[in-house]
Write an enzyme that holds these catalytic residues in place. Structure first.
Site, PDB file in Angstrom:
ATOM      1  N   CYS A 124      36.363  39.277  36.292  1.00  0.00           N
ATOM      2  CA  CYS A 124      37.812  39.042  36.259  1.00  0.00           C
ATOM      3  C   CYS A 124      38.672  40.288  36.498  1.00  0.00           C
ATOM      4  O   CYS A 124      39.740  40.183  37.088  1.00  0.00           O
ATOM      5  CB  CYS A 124      38.226  38.328  34.985  1.00  0.00           C
ATOM      6  SG  CYS A 124      37.802  39.175  33.468  1.00  0.00           S
ATOM      7  N   CYS A 132      36.742  34.736  36.513  1.00  0.00           N
ATOM      8  CA  CYS A 132      35.466  35.337  36.091  1.00  0.00           C
ATOM      9  C   CYS A 132      34.297  34.956  36.985  1.00  0.00           C
ATOM     10  O   CYS A 132      33.140  35.224  36.654  1.00  0.00           O
ATOM     11  CB  CYS A 132      35.140  34.931  34.655  1.00  0.00           C
ATOM     12  SG  CYS A 132      36.452  35.336  33.504  1.00  0.00           S
ATOM     13  N   LYS A 198      32.228  32.654  23.286  1.00  0.00           N
ATOM     14  CA  LYS A 198      33.531  33.227  23.636  1.00  0.00           C
ATOM     15  C   LYS A 198      34.500  32.088  23.894  1.00  0.00           C
ATOM     16  O   LYS A 198      34.261  31.237  24.753  1.00  0.00           O
ATOM     17  CB  LYS A 198      33.375  34.101  24.876  1.00  0.00           C
ATOM     18  CG  LYS A 198      34.676  34.707  25.356  1.00  0.00           C
ATOM     19  CD  LYS A 198      34.430  35.695  26.472  1.00  0.00           C
ATOM     20  CE  LYS A 198      35.728  36.233  27.038  1.00  0.00           C
ATOM     21  NZ  LYS A 198      35.484  37.164  28.145  1.00  0.00           N
ATOM     22  N   ARG A 208      44.690  41.474  28.732  1.00  0.00           N
ATOM     23  CA  ARG A 208      44.887  41.143  30.148  1.00  0.00           C
ATOM     24  C   ARG A 208      45.941  42.044  30.781  1.00  0.00           C
ATOM     25  O   ARG A 208      45.865  42.337  31.973  1.00  0.00           O
ATOM     26  CB  ARG A 208      45.180  39.651  30.301  1.00  0.00           C
ATOM     27  CG  ARG A 208      43.936  38.837  29.969  1.00  0.00           C
ATOM     28  CD  ARG A 208      44.126  37.358  30.057  1.00  0.00           C
ATOM     29  NE  ARG A 208      42.896  36.671  29.630  1.00  0.00           N
ATOM     30  CZ  ARG A 208      42.781  35.355  29.507  1.00  0.00           C
ATOM     31  NH1 ARG A 208      43.805  34.578  29.802  1.00  0.00           N
ATOM     32  NH2 ARG A 208      41.646  34.828  29.109  1.00  0.00           N
ATOM     33  N   ARG A 220      40.914  29.700  31.938  1.00  0.00           N
ATOM     34  CA  ARG A 220      39.460  29.922  31.888  1.00  0.00           C
ATOM     35  C   ARG A 220      38.742  28.813  31.130  1.00  0.00           C
ATOM     36  O   ARG A 220      37.633  29.000  30.656  1.00  0.00           O
ATOM     37  CB  ARG A 220      39.178  31.271  31.234  1.00  0.00           C
ATOM     38  CG  ARG A 220      39.895  32.388  31.929  1.00  0.00           C
ATOM     39  CD  ARG A 220      39.238  33.727  31.844  1.00  0.00           C
ATOM     40  NE  ARG A 220      39.789  34.519  32.933  1.00  0.00           N
ATOM     41  CZ  ARG A 220      40.299  35.728  32.835  1.00  0.00           C
ATOM     42  NH1 ARG A 220      40.262  36.349  31.682  1.00  0.00           N
ATOM     43  NH2 ARG A 220      40.791  36.337  33.877  1.00  0.00           N
ATOM     44  N   LYS A 251      33.548  35.782  19.683  1.00  0.00           N
ATOM     45  CA  LYS A 251      34.811  36.369  20.111  1.00  0.00           C
ATOM     46  C   LYS A 251      35.849  35.281  20.300  1.00  0.00           C
ATOM     47  O   LYS A 251      35.532  34.288  20.945  1.00  0.00           O
ATOM     48  CB  LYS A 251      34.565  37.088  21.448  1.00  0.00           C
ATOM     49  CG  LYS A 251      35.789  37.702  22.062  1.00  0.00           C
ATOM     50  CD  LYS A 251      35.442  38.297  23.386  1.00  0.00           C
ATOM     51  CE  LYS A 251      36.738  38.716  24.052  1.00  0.00           C
ATOM     52  NZ  LYS A 251      36.576  39.052  25.414  1.00  0.00           N
ATOM     53  N   TYR A 317      39.485  47.956  18.396  1.00  0.00           N
ATOM     54  CA  TYR A 317      40.403  49.015  18.833  1.00  0.00           C
ATOM     55  C   TYR A 317      40.837  49.890  17.653  1.00  0.00           C
ATOM     56  O   TYR A 317      41.432  50.940  17.841  1.00  0.00           O
ATOM     57  CB  TYR A 317      41.622  48.396  19.537  1.00  0.00           C
ATOM     58  CG  TYR A 317      41.215  47.481  20.684  1.00  0.00           C
ATOM     59  CD1 TYR A 317      40.865  48.023  21.916  1.00  0.00           C
ATOM     60  CD2 TYR A 317      41.131  46.101  20.520  1.00  0.00           C
ATOM     61  CE1 TYR A 317      40.449  47.203  22.956  1.00  0.00           C
ATOM     62  CE2 TYR A 317      40.718  45.271  21.554  1.00  0.00           C
ATOM     63  CZ  TYR A 317      40.380  45.830  22.771  1.00  0.00           C
ATOM     64  OH  TYR A 317      39.951  45.018  23.793  1.00  0.00           O
TER      65      TYR A 317
END
Ligand code: PBG
Length: 328
Positions: A124, A132, A198, A208, A220, A251, A317
């Protein structure tokens, strides 16, 4: 159980910090973290991602400082996402020897040979349509044709020196296909971390922007899972175990703690990775910036909760901040 108050008093075990420490059931460690990095072409690029305060798009020359910092904090692994120079229908840079991720892998292995380099394998970020997979005339991501590309990308990342391959595209049979091509190329010792479960989640929004990988049309939902489903998660996880995945992933993490728990209970023998995704990061950062939440307290509590649910490893993160706080 008959009720025994005042003889039974659970508060006795909460009396002092030392006692609480001794009976604590879950511990968060820096060893649990994987830190995502976004790499782009250019020189001297260190662009803060507006929807993800504190996260940057880096050019390869900026890795020296960043990797040394991560390594010094004892974070065991990074997860790489590449932003290509040019996009096309199949994403040619994805498997080019001089591609941005391939360059970054070599540079990171030079700077910190022991640090694990995990690569996200998907189409992607590299395709001009932002999907994807390779598309047919109706915009449907063609499964088996896409597998052939994922095989090339995985081998290319392995040749550049990646330590773990992490396919995220939710194509059927992707683990088996990648395992076969890695083995054929002599990389039978390279583990595969499967994005096994996912979901088609709104919480990927900030990512994104960061990776410039939003689909140009459509969504998706023909490959990522329906957030309503958990039985289907069990099926996806079982298939990836059969196909030879070395890690399973769920996820996003925070709104899917029940899924983490179910998948871990069904497959206790495999390390379970939870991806604390961009939207989960940004909403907490925004609240903290407004003074509505205490950042340190809420980040550590959130990460602990993901572990308590059953995750062994967390992609987050917050990894650098959390590593610093855990050292205090
Ligand atoms: C796909 C990929 C995505 C994320 C990780 N890998 C985006 C998507 O599937 O739409 C999302 C990560 C995040 O939101 O933090 N290459």
């Amino acid at each position: 159980m008959t009720y025994h108050f005042p003889i039974i008093r659970p508060r006795r075990l909460r009396n002092t910090p030392t006692l609480r420490r001794m009976v604590r059931e879950t511990t968060l460690r820096t060893d649990d973290f994987i830190y995502p990095l976004f790499i782009q072409h250019g020189v001297g690029v260190r662009d803060e991602i507006s929807s993800m305060p504190g996260q940057f798009r880096l050019s390869v020359d900026q890795l020296e400082q960043e990797i040394k910092e991560i390594d010094k904090l004892n974070i065991p692994a990074v997860l790489l996402f590449g932003i290509p120079a040019e996009k096309d229908p199949i994403g040619l840079e994805n498997f080019a020897d001089g591609g941005i991720v391939q360059q970054a892998i070599r540079e990171i292995k030079r700077i910190a040979p022991e640090l694990l380099v995990i690569t996200d394998v998907c189409l992607c970020e590299y395709t001009d349509h932002g999907h994807c997979g390779i598309l047919d005339d109706h915009g449907y991501a063609l499964n088996d044709q896409t597998l052939a590309i994922l095989q090339k990308v995985s081998v290319s990342h392995a040749e550049a020196g990646a330590d773990i391959i992490a396919p995220s595209g939710m194509m059927d049979g992707m683990i088996q296909a990648i395992r076969a091509s890695l083995d054929e190329a002599g990389f039978e010792r390279l583990p595969i971390m499967s994005y096994a479960v996912k979901y088609a989640s709104a919480f990927y929004g900030p990512f994104r922007d960061a990776a410039d990988g939003a689909p140009k049309f459509g969504d998706r939902r023909t490959h990522q899972m329906d957030p309503a489903n958990v039985q289907e998660a069990m099926r996806e996880a079982a298939l990836d175990v059969q196909e030879g995945a070395d890690f399973l992933m769920v996820k996003p993490a925070l709104a899917y703690l029940d899924v983490i728990q179910r998948v871990k209970s069904a497959h206790p023998e495999l390390p379970l990775v939870a991806y604390n995704v961009s939207g989960e990061y940004s909403m907490l950062k925004a609240a903290a910036a407004n003074g509505w939440l205490d950042e340190k307290g809420s980040v550590l509590e959130k990460l602990l909760s993901i572990k308590r649910a059953g995750a062994d490893v967390i992609i987050t993160y917050h990894a650098k901040d959390a590593a610093r706080w855990l050292m205090e």
